[in-house]
Design a protein around this motif. Structure first.
Motif, PDB file in Angstrom:
ATOM      1  N   ASP A 195      48.726  33.696  41.791  1.00  0.00           N
ATOM      2  CA  ASP A 195      48.169  34.478  42.892  1.00  0.00           C
ATOM      3  C   ASP A 195      48.021  35.955  42.556  1.00  0.00           C
ATOM      4  O   ASP A 195      47.272  36.669  43.204  1.00  0.00           O
ATOM      5  N   VAL A 198      40.683  36.878  48.218  1.00  0.00           N
ATOM      6  CA  VAL A 198      39.837  35.908  47.514  1.00  0.00           C
ATOM      7  C   VAL A 198      38.857  36.689  46.634  1.00  0.00           C
ATOM      8  O   VAL A 198      38.134  37.552  47.143  1.00  0.00           O
ATOM      9  N   THR A 257      42.912  30.090  52.272  1.00  0.00           N
ATOM     10  CA  THR A 257      41.716  30.670  51.640  1.00  0.00           C
ATOM     11  C   THR A 257      40.465  29.839  51.910  1.00  0.00           C
ATOM     12  O   THR A 257      39.355  30.271  51.578  1.00  0.00           O
ATOM     13  N   GLY A 292      34.985  28.879  50.435  1.00  0.00           N
ATOM     14  CA  GLY A 292      36.186  28.843  49.609  1.00  0.00           C
ATOM     15  C   GLY A 292      35.937  29.412  48.229  1.00  0.00           C
ATOM     16  O   GLY A 292      34.895  30.020  47.949  1.00  0.00           O
ATOM     17  N   HIS A 293      36.921  29.206  47.366  1.00  0.00           N
ATOM     18  CA  HIS A 293      36.859  29.681  45.982  1.00  0.00           C
ATOM     19  C   HIS A 293      37.550  28.635  45.118  1.00  0.00           C
ATOM     20  O   HIS A 293      38.588  28.088  45.514  1.00  0.00           O
ATOM     21  N   TRP A 314      41.700  27.883  44.212  1.00  0.00           N
ATOM     22  CA  TRP A 314      42.756  27.181  44.955  1.00  0.00           C
ATOM     23  C   TRP A 314      42.330  25.806  45.445  1.00  0.00           C
ATOM     24  O   TRP A 314      43.025  25.190  46.248  1.00  0.00           O
ATOM     25  N   ARG A 333      32.584  32.614  44.811  1.00  0.00           N
ATOM     26  CA  ARG A 333      32.779  32.156  46.190  1.00  0.00           C
ATOM     27  C   ARG A 333      31.660  31.186  46.552  1.00  0.00           C
ATOM     28  O   ARG A 333      30.506  31.391  46.183  1.00  0.00           O
ATOM     29  N   MET A 337      42.192  38.411  52.436  1.00  0.00           N
ATOM     30  CA  MET A 337      43.187  37.525  51.812  1.00  0.00           C
ATOM     31  C   MET A 337      43.257  37.707  50.299  1.00  0.00           C
ATOM     32  O   MET A 337      44.117  37.112  49.644  1.00  0.00           O
ATOM     33  N   GLN A 373      38.122  36.349  54.078  1.00  0.00           N
ATOM     34  CA  GLN A 373      38.509  35.981  52.718  1.00  0.00           C
ATOM     35  C   GLN A 373      38.781  37.212  51.854  1.00  0.00           C
ATOM     36  O   GLN A 373      39.673  37.194  51.006  1.00  0.00           O
ATOM     37  N   LYS A 382      46.282  26.768  48.245  1.00  0.00           N
ATOM     38  CA  LYS A 382      46.422  27.894  49.174  1.00  0.00           C
ATOM     39  C   LYS A 382      45.435  27.659  50.309  1.00  0.00           C
ATOM     40  O   LYS A 382      44.348  28.223  50.346  1.00  0.00           O
ATOM     41  N   TYR A 435      37.916  28.590  54.566  1.00  0.00           N
ATOM     42  CA  TYR A 435      37.484  29.045  55.885  1.00  0.00           C
ATOM     43  C   TYR A 435      36.469  28.037  56.430  1.00  0.00           C
ATOM     44  O   TYR A 435      35.466  27.750  55.786  1.00  0.00           O
TER      45      TYR A 435
END
Length: 297
Positions: free
Chosen positions: A60, A170, A289, A244-245, A248, A176, A168, A165, A286, A291
């Motif tokens: 992280d 990200v 992360t 998202g990414h 994770w 992304r 957070m 994000q 995670k 959404y």
């Protein structure tokens, strides 16, 4: 009397056939998947998927930078890499009979058609389960707005996802992604800020990206939750989009039994079948992360 050297030779041929057929099915599967490996899900892991569980390295934070002292140097720090367990708990098979042909005499055209179909079907099944994991894993971030997006609100909702994000941590590194339902895609296409396929790099287009908006690579999926076919907390729910990414979002897959054309030795006389088993697991290390923008009725 069986010649042992000939048996070894036939065994090698059969193994090469398994490897080649499995590769062909995997190629079709990759082309079918909307939830692409290394674009939506990463494939990093340690261990053997056939054992039922693997470990995924997750980090992280970045390496800490410290002030250097010429007399005392710099204190050493430890890495923050942790390991996330993924259960390889999905076991799917292809087992389709080819009537009237033993394994040695199946025409190449029939074999190719069955392998192509196997890859396509596995891709659809894997996509559905992968999207469900993104939508339903405990701890994901769900948008506050539960009303359907319109031409005037869609872009604002994507910007809200971007803000959440970014807060957070990200990475905004071009990786992304946004997984759009057909209904949300219809709205996006009317927005001039949506960068369409024709204006994307060829590499992104070949990877299945249908556009970009607010820094997200956009993919379209018809496997998202839709109206009364899915219930969340007793409410009819439609997923409009998921962001998202790949850092994770994890997916690990392996052939537990490689694909081959095998003779059927039971009551199916003179017939064979395309057979193979694939195991895989999906995990979100995670969840916050991820959404999700939903509509609830």
């Amino acid at each position: 009397i069986r010649d042992s050297s000939t048996s070894r030779g036939l065994g090698d041929v059969y193994k090469r056939q398994q490897e080649r057929y499995s590769t062909l099915v995997d190629e079709k599967l990759r082309n079918t998947l909307v939830t692409k490996d290394n674009l939506i899900f990463n494939t990093r892991y340690e261990g053997n998927p056939k054992a039922g569980k693997v470990k995924v390295p997750v980090r992280d934070t970045e390496v800490e930078v410290k002030q250097y002292d010429k007399q005392n140097g710099a204190a050493i720090s430890t890495g923050s890499t942790t390991y996330f367990d993924i259960n390889i708990d999905i076991d799917e098979a292809v087992n389709e009979m080819i009537d009237g042909y033993d394994a040695a005499s199946v025409p190449d055209g029939i074999t190719a058609e069955r392998l192509d179909s196997a890859g396509y079907s596995l891709g659809l099944s894997m996509d559905t389960k992968s999207v469900r994991a993104l939508e339903e894993t405990a701890g994901i971030t769900v948008a506050a707005s539960k009303t359907a997006c319109t031409d005037s609100t869609a872009y604002k909702q994507v910007l809200a996802a971007k803000r959440v994000q970014s807060r957070m941590g990200v990475p905004n590194d071009g990786k992304r992604w946004l997984l759009a339902s057909p209904e949300f895609m219809e709205v996006l296409l009317t927005d001039d800020r949506f960068v369409k396929q024709g204006d994307l790099s060829q590499e992104l287009v070949q990877s299945g990206v249908v556009g970009r908006i607010a820094g997200y690579n956009v993919f379209e999926s018809n496997n998202t939750m839709f109206e009364d076919s899915q219930l969340v907390s007793g409410k009819k729910t439609t997923t409009e989009f998921i962001c998202g990414h790949p850092n994770w979002c994890h997916r690990v897959q392996e052939w537990s039994v490689p694909v081959a054309v095998k003779n059927l030795t039971n009551e199916y006389i003179g017939s064979s079948a395309v057979q193979g088993r694939k195991v895989y697991g999906i995990g979100i290390s995670k969840p916050q992360t991820v959404y999700v923008k939903r509509v609830e009725a």
